[in-house]
Design an enzyme around this catalytic site. Structure first.
Site, PDB file in Angstrom:
ATOM      1  N   HIS A  56       2.702   6.052  -2.628  1.00 41.99           N
ATOM      2  CA  HIS A  56       3.597   7.032  -2.221  1.00 41.99           C
ATOM      3  C   HIS A  56       4.919   6.841  -2.893  1.00 41.99           C
ATOM      4  O   HIS A  56       5.818   7.815  -3.023  1.00 41.99           O
ATOM      5  CB  HIS A  56       4.062   6.990  -0.774  1.00 41.99           C
TER       6      HIS A  56
ATOM      7  N   ARG B  32       0.957  -1.145   0.105  1.00 45.53           N
ATOM      8  CA  ARG B  32       0.093   0.041  -0.140  1.00 45.53           C
ATOM      9  C   ARG B  32       0.836   1.362  -0.037  1.00 45.53           C
ATOM     10  O   ARG B  32       0.474   2.204  -0.697  1.00 45.53           O
ATOM     11  CB  ARG B  32      -0.921   0.030   1.338  1.00 45.53           C
TER      12      ARG B  32
ATOM     13  N   HIS C  66       4.446   3.373   6.274  1.00 45.47           N
ATOM     14  CA  HIS C  66       3.437   4.730   6.507  1.00 45.47           C
ATOM     15  C   HIS C  66       4.123   5.905   6.252  1.00 45.47           C
ATOM     16  O   HIS C  66       5.430   5.975   6.649  1.00 45.47           O
ATOM     17  CB  HIS C  66       2.759   4.412   7.926  1.00 45.47           C
ATOM     18  N   PHE C  67       3.502   6.942   5.370  1.00 43.92           N
ATOM     19  CA  PHE C  67       4.229   8.231   5.163  1.00 43.92           C
ATOM     20  C   PHE C  67       3.619   8.888   6.301  1.00 43.92           C
ATOM     21  O   PHE C  67       2.646   9.406   6.512  1.00 43.92           O
ATOM     22  CB  PHE C  67       3.944   8.863   3.763  1.00 43.92           C
TER      23      PHE C  67
ATOM     24  N   THR D 213       1.604  12.625  -0.984  1.00 39.04           N
ATOM     25  CA  THR D 213       2.991  12.561  -1.408  1.00 39.04           C
ATOM     26  C   THR D 213       3.561  11.753  -2.111  1.00 39.04           C
ATOM     27  O   THR D 213       3.491  10.549  -1.698  1.00 39.04           O
ATOM     28  CB  THR D 213       4.187  12.947  -0.167  1.00 39.04           C
TER      29      THR D 213
END
EC number: 3.1.27.-
Length: 147
Positions: free
Chosen positions: A40, A35, A144-145, A72
């Site tokens: 991203h 994901r 995770h961003f 982003t």
């Protein structure tokens, strides 16, 4: 004979459940990593304009049911991104200590505020800046961003 067969079946059931318990966490981590990549990572592009954001947000399925307000895209090789996971741990926005920071080329896509899904419209801002990503696993991978 029936008792022996029952023992064998119970042993197989136990091994199956044990195996599922060991497989699930890595499967969940892999799903989160995939994901992260989908949402991203775009290593081959330079990004930087509104048309890029409009296309990529739709192509990466972030405009199907609602317009994701902000996203982003990182324009680096995945190995460069993964190397961020080997930097010192810092605190994430949620308080956990599995975040890491690095400097990368990015395109920030911000929803204009006047569009509706699936025809979402975005403003682009390209830059080279510090990012914070959460990493998990062994070896650690981005999941995770954070910012």
């Amino acid at each position: 004979m029936a008792l022996q067969r029952t023992h064998v079946l119970l042993l197989l059931l136990l091994l199956t459940l044990l195996g599922l318990g060991l497989v699930q966490p890595s499967y969940g981590q892999d799903r989160m990593y995939q994901r992260f990549l989908r949402q991203h990572v775009d290593p081959d592009a330079t990004g930087g304009n509104d048309a890029y954001c409009n296309l990529m947000m739709q192509r990466r399925k972030m405009t199907s049911h609602y317009c994701k307000r902000f996203n982003t895209f990182i324009h680096e090789d995945i190995w460069n991104i993964r190397s961020i996971c080997s930097t010192s741990n810092i605190q994430c926005k949620n308080g956990q200590m599995n975040c890491h920071e690095g400097v990368v080329k990015v395109t920030d896509c911000r929803e204009t505020g006047s569009s509706r899904a699936p025809n979402c419209r975005y403003r682009a801002m390209a830059s080279t800046r510090r990012v914070v990503i959460a990493c998990e696993g062994n070896p650690e991978v981005p999941v995770h961003f954070d910012k």
